[in-house]
Design a protein around this motif. Structure first.
Motif, PDB file in Angstrom:
ATOM      1  N   GLY A   1      37.402  33.886  35.689  1.00 45.96           N
ATOM      2  CA  GLY A   1      38.518  34.812  36.343  1.00 45.96           C
ATOM      3  C   GLY A   1      37.714  35.833  36.954  1.00 45.96           C
ATOM      4  N   CYS A   2      38.471  36.130  37.987  1.00 48.37           N
ATOM      5  CA  CYS A   2      38.672  37.332  38.905  1.00 48.37           C
ATOM      6  C   CYS A   2      39.791  37.771  39.474  1.00 48.37           C
ATOM      7  N   ASN A   3      39.816  38.913  40.039  1.00 53.87           N
ATOM      8  CA  ASN A   3      41.165  39.526  40.441  1.00 53.87           C
ATOM      9  C   ASN A   3      41.558  38.913  41.861  1.00 53.87           C
ATOM     10  N   CYS A   4      40.388  38.264  42.760  1.00 60.32           N
ATOM     11  CA  CYS A   4      40.799  37.498  43.706  1.00 60.32           C
ATOM     12  C   CYS A   4      41.737  36.419  43.618  1.00 60.32           C
ATOM     13  N   PRO A   5      42.735  36.207  44.788  1.00 58.16           N
ATOM     14  CA  PRO A   5      42.700  36.779  45.869  1.00 58.16           C
ATOM     15  C   PRO A   5      43.349  38.334  45.862  1.00 58.16           C
ATOM     16  N   THR A   6      42.973  39.153  46.650  1.00 61.77           N
ATOM     17  CA  THR A   6      43.470  40.496  46.851  1.00 61.77           C
ATOM     18  C   THR A   6      43.773  41.028  48.067  1.00 61.77           C
ATOM     19  N   ALA A   7      44.270  42.102  48.439  1.00 57.90           N
ATOM     20  CA  ALA A   7      44.561  42.578  49.802  1.00 57.90           C
ATOM     21  C   ALA A   7      43.433  42.762  50.595  1.00 57.90           C
TER      22      ALA A   7
ATOM     23  N   MET B   1      36.685  20.427  32.009  1.00 55.64           N
ATOM     24  CA  MET B   1      36.940  20.795  33.314  1.00 55.64           C
ATOM     25  C   MET B   1      36.616  22.089  33.315  1.00 55.64           C
ATOM     26  N   LEU B   2      36.173  22.543  34.461  1.00 54.85           N
ATOM     27  CA  LEU B   2      35.855  23.875  34.941  1.00 54.85           C
ATOM     28  C   LEU B   2      36.500  24.189  36.376  1.00 54.85           C
ATOM     29  N   ALA B   3      37.274  25.264  36.288  1.00 51.56           N
ATOM     30  CA  ALA B   3      38.007  25.822  37.279  1.00 51.56           C
ATOM     31  C   ALA B   3      38.039  27.252  37.198  1.00 51.56           C
ATOM     32  N   ARG B   4      38.893  27.714  38.058  1.00 52.06           N
ATOM     33  CA  ARG B   4      39.084  29.494  38.233  1.00 52.06           C
ATOM     34  C   ARG B   4      40.443  29.779  38.005  1.00 52.06           C
ATOM     35  N   TYR B   5      40.545  31.020  37.661  1.00 58.42           N
ATOM     36  CA  TYR B   5      42.007  31.591  37.662  1.00 58.42           C
ATOM     37  C   TYR B   5      42.095  33.037  38.094  1.00 58.42           C
ATOM     38  N   GLN B   6      43.305  33.725  38.342  1.00 56.00           N
ATOM     39  CA  GLN B   6      43.287  34.827  38.919  1.00 56.00           C
ATOM     40  C   GLN B   6      43.459  35.832  37.647  1.00 56.00           C
ATOM     41  N   ILE B   7      42.832  36.923  37.506  1.00 57.36           N
ATOM     42  CA  ILE B   7      43.205  37.966  36.461  1.00 57.36           C
ATOM     43  C   ILE B   7      44.151  38.830  37.124  1.00 57.36           C
ATOM     44  N   VAL B   8      45.321  39.269  36.808  1.00 51.32           N
ATOM     45  CA  VAL B   8      46.248  39.997  37.359  1.00 51.32           C
ATOM     46  C   VAL B   8      46.393  41.489  36.432  1.00 51.32           C
ATOM     47  N   ARG B   9      46.622  42.544  37.011  1.00 48.64           N
ATOM     48  CA  ARG B   9      46.867  43.946  36.558  1.00 48.64           C
ATOM     49  C   ARG B   9      48.239  43.636  36.376  1.00 48.64           C
ATOM     50  N   GLY B  10      48.743  44.407  34.876  1.00 49.85           N
ATOM     51  CA  GLY B  10      50.023  44.272  34.697  1.00 49.85           C
ATOM     52  C   GLY B  10      50.571  43.045  34.302  1.00 49.85           C
TER      53      GLY B  10
END
Length: 127
Positions: free
Chosen positions: A90-96, A1-10
């Motif tokens: 992984g990416c930081n999105c969604p972001t402000a 399976m392939l999907a995305r996830y959000q990388i968060v700071r902190g």
């Protein structure tokens, strides 16, 4: 399976744990084959309109097409890995600055890989 996830700071919220499986950081500063380029990210963030997104999508797909032609083995290896287990991009999105996850390069990468490898189980999550 392939999907995305959000990388968060902190620290991650307790109700948003890291996904189980192999996680790849595909942000612009990495060496991952699915990374975007800093130039097209900055151009999009300077104009996050629908027209700006269309330009970003076209530019990112052109990057992926070029890499696919030159480094097909990396794409094939990722697809093989996703057939055998859970793989997350992984990416930081969604972001402000970029709140729509469907405008993230990881979402576009999932669409691209789903077209290139129709047998892959690709999952889209708009969280």
């Amino acid at each position: 399976m392939l999907a995305r996830y959000q990388i968060v700071r902190g620290h991650r919220r307790e109700d948003d744990p890291l996904p189980e499986g192999k996680r790849y950081d595909t942000r612009k500063h990495t060496h991952h084959v699915l990374r975007t380029t800093p130039e097209i990210v900055e151009e999009f963030l300077s104009d996050p309109s629908q027209a700006g997104f269309k330009r970003f999508r076209a530019a990112y797909y052109a990057v992926l097409d070029r890499r696919f032609a030159e480094q097909r083995e990396h794409f094939d290896a990722l697809a093989r890995e996703a057939r055998q287990g859970d793989v997350f991009l992984g990416c930081n999105c969604p972001t402000a600055r970029q709140p729509d996850v469907r405008h993230c390069h990881t979402w576009l990468a999932l669409e691209y890989l789903a077209r290139k490898y129709p047998d892959l189980n690709v999952r889209f999550d708009a969280r």
